[in-house]
Scaffold this motif. Structure first.
Motif, PDB file in Angstrom:
ATOM      1  N   LEU A  23      59.420 -35.708  33.682  1.00 27.84           N
ATOM      2  CA  LEU A  23      60.041 -34.651  34.473  1.00 27.84           C
ATOM      3  C   LEU A  23      59.560 -34.665  35.925  1.00 27.84           C
ATOM      4  O   LEU A  23      60.204 -34.062  36.794  1.00 27.84           O
ATOM      5  N   GLY A  24      58.437 -35.319  36.174  1.00 25.81           N
ATOM      6  CA  GLY A  24      57.939 -35.395  37.538  1.00 25.81           C
ATOM      7  C   GLY A  24      56.679 -34.606  37.792  1.00 25.81           C
ATOM      8  O   GLY A  24      56.287 -34.419  38.945  1.00 25.81           O
ATOM      9  N   LEU A  25      56.012 -34.101  36.733  1.00 27.75           N
ATOM     10  CA  LEU A  25      54.710 -33.460  36.907  1.00 27.75           C
ATOM     11  C   LEU A  25      53.623 -34.525  36.918  1.00 27.75           C
ATOM     12  O   LEU A  25      53.816 -35.631  36.401  1.00 27.75           O
ATOM     13  N   VAL A  26      52.463 -34.181  37.483  1.00 31.88           N
ATOM     14  CA  VAL A  26      51.345 -35.121  37.527  1.00 31.88           C
ATOM     15  C   VAL A  26      50.104 -34.466  36.939  1.00 31.88           C
ATOM     16  O   VAL A  26      49.850 -33.279  37.140  1.00 31.88           O
ATOM     17  N   LEU A  27      49.323 -35.245  36.217  1.00 37.24           N
ATOM     18  CA  LEU A  27      48.076 -34.763  35.630  1.00 37.24           C
ATOM     19  C   LEU A  27      47.040 -34.596  36.732  1.00 37.24           C
ATOM     20  O   LEU A  27      46.746 -35.541  37.475  1.00 37.24           O
ATOM     21  N   THR A  28      46.456 -33.400  36.839  1.00 35.28           N
ATOM     22  CA  THR A  28      45.477 -33.133  37.897  1.00 35.28           C
ATOM     23  C   THR A  28      44.133 -32.652  37.375  1.00 35.28           C
ATOM     24  O   THR A  28      43.184 -32.547  38.142  1.00 35.28           O
ATOM     25  N   GLU A  29      44.048 -32.353  36.079  1.00 31.45           N
ATOM     26  CA  GLU A  29      42.792 -31.816  35.551  1.00 31.45           C
ATOM     27  C   GLU A  29      42.717 -32.070  34.054  1.00 31.45           C
ATOM     28  O   GLU A  29      43.699 -31.895  33.330  1.00 31.45           O
ATOM     29  N   PHE A  37      48.833 -29.989  34.413  1.00 33.86           N
ATOM     30  CA  PHE A  37      49.819 -30.761  35.161  1.00 33.86           C
ATOM     31  C   PHE A  37      50.370 -29.924  36.300  1.00 33.86           C
ATOM     32  O   PHE A  37      50.655 -28.737  36.135  1.00 33.86           O
ATOM     33  N   ASP A  38      50.532 -30.558  37.453  1.00 33.69           N
ATOM     34  CA  ASP A  38      51.146 -29.909  38.607  1.00 33.69           C
ATOM     35  C   ASP A  38      52.602 -30.320  38.726  1.00 33.69           C
ATOM     36  O   ASP A  38      52.929 -31.518  38.606  1.00 33.69           O
ATOM     37  N   ALA A  39      53.459 -29.338  38.988  1.00 35.89           N
ATOM     38  CA  ALA A  39      54.829 -29.602  39.407  1.00 35.89           C
ATOM     39  C   ALA A  39      54.878 -29.458  40.922  1.00 35.89           C
ATOM     40  O   ALA A  39      53.868 -29.183  41.573  1.00 35.89           O
ATOM     41  N   GLY A  40      56.047 -29.637  41.516  1.00 37.76           N
ATOM     42  CA  GLY A  40      56.174 -29.366  42.933  1.00 37.76           C
ATOM     43  C   GLY A  40      55.855 -27.924  43.246  1.00 37.76           C
ATOM     44  O   GLY A  40      55.362 -27.597  44.321  1.00 37.76           O
ATOM     45  N   SER A  41      56.100 -27.030  42.276  1.00 37.52           N
ATOM     46  CA  SER A  41      55.801 -25.598  42.414  1.00 37.52           C
ATOM     47  C   SER A  41      55.294 -25.085  41.077  1.00 37.52           C
ATOM     48  O   SER A  41      56.025 -25.080  40.081  1.00 37.52           O
ATOM     49  N   GLY A  42      54.033 -24.660  41.034  1.00 36.60           N
ATOM     50  CA  GLY A  42      53.445 -24.155  39.801  1.00 36.60           C
ATOM     51  C   GLY A  42      52.750 -25.240  38.993  1.00 36.60           C
ATOM     52  O   GLY A  42      52.872 -26.440  39.271  1.00 36.60           O
ATOM     53  N   GLY A 119      49.107 -30.912  43.218  1.00 35.18           N
ATOM     54  CA  GLY A 119      48.851 -32.338  43.075  1.00 35.18           C
ATOM     55  C   GLY A 119      49.868 -33.180  43.817  1.00 35.18           C
ATOM     56  O   GLY A 119      51.075 -32.976  43.688  1.00 35.18           O
ATOM     57  N   GLY A 120      49.381 -34.132  44.604  1.00 32.08           N
ATOM     58  CA  GLY A 120      50.277 -35.042  45.298  1.00 32.08           C
ATOM     59  C   GLY A 120      51.001 -35.940  44.310  1.00 32.08           C
ATOM     60  O   GLY A 120      50.471 -36.309  43.264  1.00 32.08           O
ATOM     61  N   GLY A 121      52.232 -36.284  44.647  1.00 28.96           N
ATOM     62  CA  GLY A 121      53.025 -37.151  43.792  1.00 28.96           C
ATOM     63  C   GLY A 121      53.940 -36.441  42.831  1.00 28.96           C
ATOM     64  O   GLY A 121      54.803 -37.067  42.206  1.00 28.96           O
TER      65      GLY A 121
END
Length: 244
Positions: A23-29, A37-42, A119-121
């Motif tokens: 979906l486009g989220l990235v693992l940040t923690e 996971f970070d999305a572009g928002s939230g 998270g970037g990306g």
């Protein structure tokens, strides 16, 4: 600050990891049984549980804030005209937190943000959506105003209420019978067809349905068939459309 960060309990954490990444989220923690996971928002946190656990497939609404004690103070100050003090400082298993309790009995936690930046990306068009299902949507919406969520226009004048958080994510209040509970979804700011193609490239089947106020992409829920009640068959991603 205020950011939406629901906590999803699942016995299928690897399948959720695969879906969220597509979906486009990235693992940040975290890793293993706890991942954020970070999305572009939230943000969205995954918490692994055994197959058949009572909470398997359920989502707990939660938010992140900068200063928990100051957040509690401001929330109770905002609610003073209602004669209520919805915010309570607590010692949670993971540290100091604030519990918000609404008139319908529903509660959720505000935790200190682990880090401020998204998270970037992550796909900037994708937003995490927390849903509050309740028989008392009026008081639920008022509680969200007290915590600092920002109302946004809705396409009709029914009991639905939409909010955004300053630092990311969306909150929806929806009328529903039974015990108040949380739901989970996503919004995409743009056409859903490219997102469906991206999911297909990852081997995930998805279908688009046209609904009253826009299109919605439905993806098979990795937790479908879990023992917990109210586990939906699909995960939804709605098309974000500007309101007039």
């Amino acid at each position: 600050m205020l950011r939406i960060r629901p906590l999803h309990f699942t016995s299928n954490i690897e399948s959720w990891d695969r879906l969220l990444s597509a979906l486009g989220l990235v693992l940040t923690e975290g890793d293993g049984g706890f991942r954020v996971f970070d999305a572009g928002s939230g943000r969205l946190a995954l918490h692994g549980v055994p197959d058949g656990a009572a909470e398997d497939g359920t989502t707990a609404l939660a938010v992140e804030v900068g200063d928990v004690a100051e957040f509690a103070r401001r929330t109770n100050l905002s609610a003073a005209d209602d004669g209520t003090t919805p915010a309570e400082m607590i010692a949670a298993d993971h540290g100091e937190a604030c519990r918000i309790t609404a008139p319908d009995g529903f509660s959720f936690l505000a935790d200190p943000a682990a880090h401020d930046a998204q998270g970037g990306g992550a796909d900037p068009a994708l937003a995490v959506v927390g849903v509050w299902l309740t028989e008392d949507p009026t008081s639920a919406a008022q509680t969200l105003r007290h915590v600092g969520a920002r109302p946004r226009p809705v396409p009709d004048a029914d009991e639905n209420a939409d909010f955004t958080a300053k630092n990311g994510g969306v909150l929806l209040v929806r009328p529903a019978s039974g015990t108040p509970r949380s739901g989970l979804g996503f919004e995409y700011d743009g056409g859903l067809a490219p997102l469906r193609e991206r999911l297909a490239a990852a081997g995930i089947e998805a279908g688009i349905t046209e609904e009253a106020f826009g299109s919605t992409l439905h993806v098979p829920n990795p937790d479908a068939g879990a023992a917990a009640p109210h586990v939906p068959a699909t995960v939804w991603i709605s098309e974000r459309r500007p309101m007039g």
